[in-house]
Design an enzyme around this catalytic site. Structure first.
Site, short mmCIF file in Angstrom:
data_model
loop_
_atom_site.label_atom_id
_atom_site.label_comp_id
_atom_site.label_asym_id
_atom_site.label_seq_id
_atom_site.Cartn_x
_atom_site.Cartn_y
_atom_site.Cartn_z
N GLU A 124 0.80 -1.23 0.00
CA GLU A 124 0.00 0.00 0.00
C GLU A 124 0.84 1.28 0.00
O GLU A 124 1.86 1.36 0.67
CB GLU A 124 -0.90 -0.02 1.24
CG GLU A 124 -1.88 1.15 1.31
CD GLU A 124 -3.06 0.82 2.19
OE1 GLU A 124 -3.96 0.10 1.73
OE2 GLU A 124 -3.07 1.27 3.35
N LYS A 139 0.55 4.96 1.22
CA LYS A 139 -0.25 5.73 2.20
C LYS A 139 0.64 6.75 2.86
O LYS A 139 1.60 6.40 3.55
CB LYS A 139 -0.81 4.71 3.20
CG LYS A 139 -1.51 5.25 4.40
CD LYS A 139 -2.39 4.22 5.09
CE LYS A 139 -1.66 3.24 5.98
NZ LYS A 139 -2.58 2.38 6.77
N LYS A 148 -7.97 2.53 -3.17
CA LYS A 148 -8.37 2.48 -1.77
C LYS A 148 -9.11 3.77 -1.45
O LYS A 148 -8.51 4.83 -1.33
CB LYS A 148 -7.11 2.34 -0.93
CG LYS A 148 -7.32 1.88 0.48
CD LYS A 148 -7.82 0.47 0.50
CE LYS A 148 -7.49 -0.35 1.71
NZ LYS A 148 -6.40 0.05 2.52
N GLU A 168 -14.52 -5.51 2.34
CA GLU A 168 -13.87 -5.51 3.66
C GLU A 168 -14.87 -5.68 4.79
O GLU A 168 -15.82 -4.91 4.90
CB GLU A 168 -13.11 -4.19 3.83
CG GLU A 168 -12.53 -4.01 5.22
CD GLU A 168 -11.72 -2.73 5.34
OE1 GLU A 168 -10.83 -2.51 4.50
OE2 GLU A 168 -11.99 -1.95 6.26
N ASN A 194 -10.45 -6.88 7.99
CA ASN A 194 -9.61 -5.82 8.53
C ASN A 194 -9.30 -6.11 10.00
O ASN A 194 -10.22 -6.26 10.81
CB ASN A 194 -10.29 -4.46 8.38
CG ASN A 194 -9.29 -3.32 8.50
OD1 ASN A 194 -8.15 -3.52 8.91
ND2 ASN A 194 -9.71 -2.12 8.14
N GLU A 205 -6.05 -7.93 6.30
CA GLU A 205 -5.70 -6.51 6.15
C GLU A 205 -5.27 -5.89 7.48
O GLU A 205 -5.91 -6.09 8.50
CB GLU A 205 -6.94 -5.71 5.69
CG GLU A 205 -7.59 -6.18 4.42
CD GLU A 205 -8.83 -5.33 4.13
OE1 GLU A 205 -9.61 -5.73 3.25
OE2 GLU A 205 -9.05 -4.28 4.77
N SER A 206 -4.24 -5.07 7.40
CA SER A 206 -3.80 -4.20 8.50
C SER A 206 -3.05 -4.91 9.64
O SER A 206 -3.33 -6.06 9.95
CB SER A 206 -4.97 -3.44 9.15
OG SER A 206 -5.78 -2.82 8.19
O1 LIG Z 1 -1.00 0.21 7.44
P1 LIG Z 1 -1.50 -1.16 7.76
O2 LIG Z 1 -1.78 -1.39 9.20
O3 LIG Z 1 -0.57 -2.22 7.20
O4 LIG Z 1 -2.91 -1.33 6.99
C1 LIG Z 1 -3.02 -1.31 5.60
C2 LIG Z 1 -4.50 -1.30 5.19
O5 LIG Z 1 -5.06 -2.53 5.58
C3 LIG Z 1 -5.26 -0.12 5.79
O6 LIG Z 1 -4.69 1.04 5.29
C4 LIG Z 1 -6.76 -0.15 5.52
C5 LIG Z 1 -7.55 -1.24 5.54
N1 LIG Z 1 -8.84 -0.91 5.25
C6 LIG Z 1 -8.90 0.41 5.05
C7 LIG Z 1 -9.98 1.22 4.71
C8 LIG Z 1 -9.73 2.55 4.51
C9 LIG Z 1 -8.47 3.09 4.70
C10 LIG Z 1 -7.39 2.31 5.02
C11 LIG Z 1 -7.59 0.95 5.21
#
Ligand SMILES: O=P(O)(O)OC[C@@H](O)[C@@H](O)c1c[nH]c2ccccc12
Length: 271
Positions: free
Chosen positions: A55, A57, A117, A166, A187, A217-218
């Site tokens: 990603e 960001k 995104k 998601e 997520n 995710e995340s």
């Molecule tokens: O930075 P991380 O913790 O690796 O996460 C990435 C991504 O999953 C996260 O930016 C995200 C997941 N779903 C979203 C919805 C909107 C904005 C952002 C996100």
């Protein structure tokens, strides 16, 4: 009001403004239908790839500035060379520092699946996603009803794009089990409280329909986390901050992925 509600409120106003500025007819005209979309679900499953959706960001509501002055060209190319399966590019400006142009730049320099995104609340944004060269859109179950998700998914498919749906909890997943989304993402971050827990992915995994491509995710911070999620059955891994917080995110991705290979080789030889 929680942060997610605030983002959605702002987003709805932003879309209404945009519709005035660039009417949907104009957007439709700028779509280059001759460019073939690249299938995110197929790329994620390719055995020669890592499954990582890397990603781009610049900042986030939970972390503040992460890496504000980046070259999207350099990082997007670098991520793909490092072995990512796909790119995720934030386009929300106010909360994440992204722009539509970021997707266009990533598109221009890479042949790979690109996830736009964005907080999608209106069909307009789906047509816009196509017009800037995205292959896949994100739909967030906590901000859309199952009926909206169905309508938006149909439009994305009609435009030749795929959908990553998601979910964050069992309730959202159960409400959308019949969804035609191509990829299901869990997520690990609660978008209302920012709490992160990898076990959230694991606990929902078995409920995701078999035919869907499964994305965690995340909050993926260690190569061991990825291997753990993969061994449990996830196909794809959405990683942002772990790479973006370094001045050269793509170099970090390369190191991360070589460590993943090392761990996997170790397990393979151990049996
Ligand atoms: O930075 P991380 O913790 O690796 O996460 C990435 C991504 O999953 C996260 O930016 C995200 C997941 N779903 C979203 C919805 C909107 C904005 C952002 C996100």
């Amino acid at each position: 009001m929680n942060i997610l509600d605030r983002i959605i409120l702002d987003k709805k106003a932003e879309v209404e403004e945009k519709k005035e500025l660039i009417p949907v007819k104009m957007l439709q005209k700028s779509i280059l239908f001759e460019t073939m979309p690249v299938s995110m679900s197929k790329y994620i499953k390719r055995p020669d790839k890592s499954g990582v959706i890397a990603e781009i960001k610049r900042k986030s509501p939970s972390k503040g500035d992460i890496n504000p002055f980046i070259s999207v060209e350099e990082i997007s190319i670098g991520y793909m060379q490092a072995g990512a399966s796909a790119l995720s590019v934030l386009t929300d400006k106010k909360y994440f520092g992204g722009t539509n142009e970021d997707v266009q730049i990533a598109r221009k320099f890479n042949y790979c699946p690109i996830l736009r995104k964005e907080f999608i609340v209106d069909k307009y944004q789906i047509i816009e996603a196509k017009s800037i060269g995205a292959d896949c859109i994100l739909l967030i179950a906590s901000v859309l009803s199952p009926v909206e998700i169905e309508k938006f998914t149909k439009l994305a498919h009609d435009l030749g794009m795929e959908v990553l749906l998601e979910v964050h909890n069992e309730e959202e997943l159960k409400a959308n089990l019949d969804s035609k989304a191509d990829l299901f993402g869990v997520n690990n971050r609660n978008l209302k409280t920012f709490d992160v827990d990898l076990e959230n992915s694991i606990s929902l995994l078995s409920m995701i329909p078999d035919e869907k491509v499964k994305i965690a995710e995340s909050g993926i911070h260690r190569p061991e986390d990825l291997v753990y999620l993969k061994n449990n059955g996830f196909d794809g891994f959405l990683i942002g901050e772990r790479f973006m917080r370094y001045s050269r995110p793509h170099e970090e991705a390369r190191k991360f992925l070589s460590k993943v290979k090392e761990i996997e080789t170790y397990y393979a030889t151990k049996g």
